[in-house]
Design an enzyme around this catalytic site. Structure first.
Site, short mmCIF file in Angstrom:
data_model
loop_
_atom_site.label_atom_id
_atom_site.label_comp_id
_atom_site.label_asym_id
_atom_site.label_seq_id
_atom_site.Cartn_x
_atom_site.Cartn_y
_atom_site.Cartn_z
N THR A 64 0.86 -1.17 0.00
CA THR A 64 0.00 0.00 0.00
C THR A 64 0.90 1.22 0.00
O THR A 64 1.86 1.30 0.77
CB THR A 64 -1.03 -0.01 1.16
OG1 THR A 64 -1.84 1.17 1.04
CG2 THR A 64 -0.40 -0.06 2.53
N GLU A 65 0.63 2.15 -0.92
CA GLU A 65 1.61 3.20 -1.21
C GLU A 65 1.79 4.19 -0.08
O GLU A 65 2.74 4.97 -0.09
CB GLU A 65 1.26 3.91 -2.52
CG GLU A 65 -0.07 4.64 -2.54
CD GLU A 65 -1.19 3.79 -3.13
OE1 GLU A 65 -1.15 2.55 -2.95
OE2 GLU A 65 -2.09 4.38 -3.77
#
Lengths: 227, 230, 227, 230
Positions: A64-65
């Site tokens: 997840t960025e």
């Protein structure tokens, strides 16, 4: 990486004994193409649902960025922790083997081509793989891009998950995007309710159809479907 | 110079000048320095350029700062949210400028400011409206956009724990922009849950070394409601 | 930052009641100018000796560019750990409040202007503050720069510690460096056995002399010493 | 793809091709992947470009690789050391090319390769012989040199501990180039003291996430003699 079960050269598989894929079936279809052991980013919105269909023993690691590898399912009840969310700001959980890092490191990971796959929603994809998924072009809209452009450029394989047609019946796989671009020639495969498509410099190859045939799709789409 | 420990958030944000560029950490609620933003509102600096991932939610934090009329310009990746009505109104009324930057480029531009990099060529955004007016160069057959650093006069961040030298550790995805912003501003102010004596943070686990941190303040206990809003 | 005890405008202090500074006295002289609470990098070689003269209670934190803040004195006996060395590859120790980081982060810290002071040795410094300290220019020499150029560019104050003359009596404070440059206009102050100098765009200001006078230095140096 | 655990260092370096660019971690002895270098010598790949901070000490490690005639070019910051006689001889005999890069620029160029940055403007080296032939641009009144990424085909690094997913932690200043090189090569091989089950490294303390690591091997016990050589 095997991105589809369709053997190249055998032509598209036409599933005419059924209707188009539901969103859930589409998520499952994409999940099937993600190789064991991959590092994957699932975009905000519908692509998030792919996680539910990944085999738990396949060792697929979710990125997840906002700064994490090894993201687990959505948090419920006491698991909810304001310090642990996904890119959609939904509370999530942490799996064993997770790692946290800051935003510059997270996007360096993405931009540097270290993610095997990312799956994004789209407004439009062009027959050469241009992606439009961040802005409707509406002059009154407030522009907001988030990590969409970084993802489009960074992952080794950018998969798109979308309906093939808008509610008005307009195709979303198009000769040229009319919406503002997110990235150029960046999409590897387009997974839709009506079929799976591989855009490319020569045009679009059809890998599978659902509830329709290549011939019928040719009539509804304005892009060249390669023979 | 080593970090000073402020008694209050008001003391921690003292001296921020009108027209400053303020880097504000956090992604959603995680890592958002609410105490420092509230103190900044009380402090009164105006005509600010705020650099943050979003442009505020609801009526709190950045949204409250915007509502108080202190912000001239927002540089962010994603201003539009389900509850970003304060920004939306200001923007539509032409009372707040907006520069939209891809999220990773936003982080990298601040890293460049902190790392003494003058500019960098980045493939993100090439061929899109966000590259308009920017220098583009083809490198290895791929179009790259020239991006310049974003430097802050002040960074307001939130971390989990500090030692008295200003070494910081974060918690889970609340780490997000904090470590990058801490490198990119002239004055770095961190609110932390806990300040421990020197020697109580393992040197292998320090995420932001104290060299980057100017002022520390203990955060007020605050019950955050987690929302699913983007 | 107060870099010298000499009040500006009062002119140089001429210490004629004594000889030139020994290396140890020079190290102590520089240590005296480093403000409490500073973050400091001491270059390989003689500058390392400055550490011995820093007051333990001044809260000065040493950076070593191979990835550490909070470096302690050289390791002795059982303290020696192959995983803990300084930039000169000498085993060192760790002080409370230390932090480790990788090379890119370490040089980002340096290049980004976060260190208050670094002290470097030099072959030559020009009257405008150009620094030559990495290469003799000997065509037979194998070039090797290490972190010298990064340090020269990065720290807020670059101090040079050197003898004012070579063994042959040639001045090392020069109108223009004849050795290959490490950095241009980067030196703030030059500490030597015979005096302390501030190079700058207008020429060299003398802050102090040891065992000599400004007048006598004018005769031996080929640079303009500002009045 | 997740990391595989090799039974031996020979297995860990299998398949390295002639002409490869090999990033080799370590600074002096700290973090030097001796087992992997020894295995690379046995493996036999030649015409290598080696990227490392130094160019070998004494007769071991990189010096042994050089002595075996496998290295066409060295990219490093500091080849000349008191005991770098193997490299010195090869260089003077014109049998090894040398590219000297400032130490921080070396690290940053590898970071750029790992971070998808096409090139960057760096103030280091401007106005010096190391900028000769390079593009220079004035940014904010200061000369900057345009620097391009250094990408490896293989990185050989040493870390302290891994879990079975390839997450790595380092020990003290042995961290040095490892985390950067791990991001910058197509195939990353790490020798580690210890491999622990997943879940036994605190996710907050991971320095190199497993995504960067392709192959792991346990290091042989080795008694290193610390030298003061530069």
């Amino acid at each position: 990486m095997t991105t589809t079960n369709t053997t190249p050269g055998t032509g598209p598989v036409e599933h005419t004994d059924r209707g188009p894929l539901t969103t859930d079936e589409l998520a499952a279809r994409i999940a099937r193409d993600i190789p064991a052991g991959s590092y994957v980013n699932l975009g905000i919105g519908q692509p998030t649902r792919i996680a539910e269909h990944l085999p738990p023993d396949a060792g697929i690691v979710l990125h997840t960025e906002n700064g994490m590898l090894g993201m687990g399912p959505a948090a419920v009840g006491d698991e909810v922790d304001p310090d642990l969310t996904n890119a959609g700001k939904v509370p999530v959980t942490e799996l064993p083997g997770a790692a946290y890092f800051h935003h510059a490191d997270s996007f360096a990971m993405m931009r540097g081509g270290h993610l095997d796959v990312c799956v994004l929603g789209a407004f439009q994809v062009s027959h050469h793989g241009d992606l439009a998924n961040w802005h409707t072009g509406d002059p009154d809209a407030i522009p907001a891009v988030g990590g969409a452009m970084d993802l489009a450029v960074g992952a080794r394989q950018v998969l798109v998950m979308m309906k093939l047609f808008t509610r008005d019946g307009a195709p979303k796989l198009v000769p040229a995007c009319t919406y503002p671009l997110t990235g150029t020639a960046c999409v590897s495969l387009v997974y839709t309710d009506h079929g799976v498509f591989a855009p490319g410099p020569d045009g679009v190859r059809v890998l599978e159809t659902y509830g329709t045939t290549v011939a019928r799709l040719r009539e509804r789409l304005f892009v060249d479907l390669l023979p | 110079m080593t970090a000073t420990i402020a008694a209050t958030a008001d003391e921690a944000v003292a001296g921020i000048e009108d027209g400053s560029t303020v880097l504000v950490g956090g992604f959603g609620l995680a890592g958002m320095p609410f105490d420092l933003i509230d103190a900044l509102i009380r402090q009164g600096a105006s005509e600010l350029t705020v650099v943050s991932n979003n442009a505020g939610n609801g009526d709190v934090g950045l949204a409250a700062l915007l509502k108080a009329g202190r912000v001239r310009k927002v540089i962010c990746s994603f201003p539009r949210q389900s509850d970003s009505y304060v920004f939306d109104e200001l923007y539509r009324a032409g009372r707040a400028e907006l520069e939209v930057v891809p999220q990773g480029t936003l982080a990298e531009r601040m890293r460049a400011a902190g790392a003494g990099i003058g500019a960098f060529y980045c493939p993100v955004g090439a061929g899109t409206p966000l590259a308009e007016g920017k220098e583009v160069r083809e490198i290895d057959g791929r179009a790259h956009v020239l991006e310049y650093p974003i430097k802050g006069d002040v960074a307001l961040i939130s971390a989990h724990r500090a030692d008295t030298m200003g070494n910081l550790v974060y918690r889970k995805t609340a780490r997000n922009f904090g470590p990058v912003m801490a490198t990119a501003a002239t004055t770095v102010v961190a609110q932390v849950t806990d300040i421990v004596p020197v020697g109580q943070i393992d040197p292998e686990t320090v995420v932001t070394p104290g060299i980057y941190v100017d002022r520390l303040v203990r955060a007020e206990a605050r019950r955050l409601t987690v929302q699913g809003a983007r």
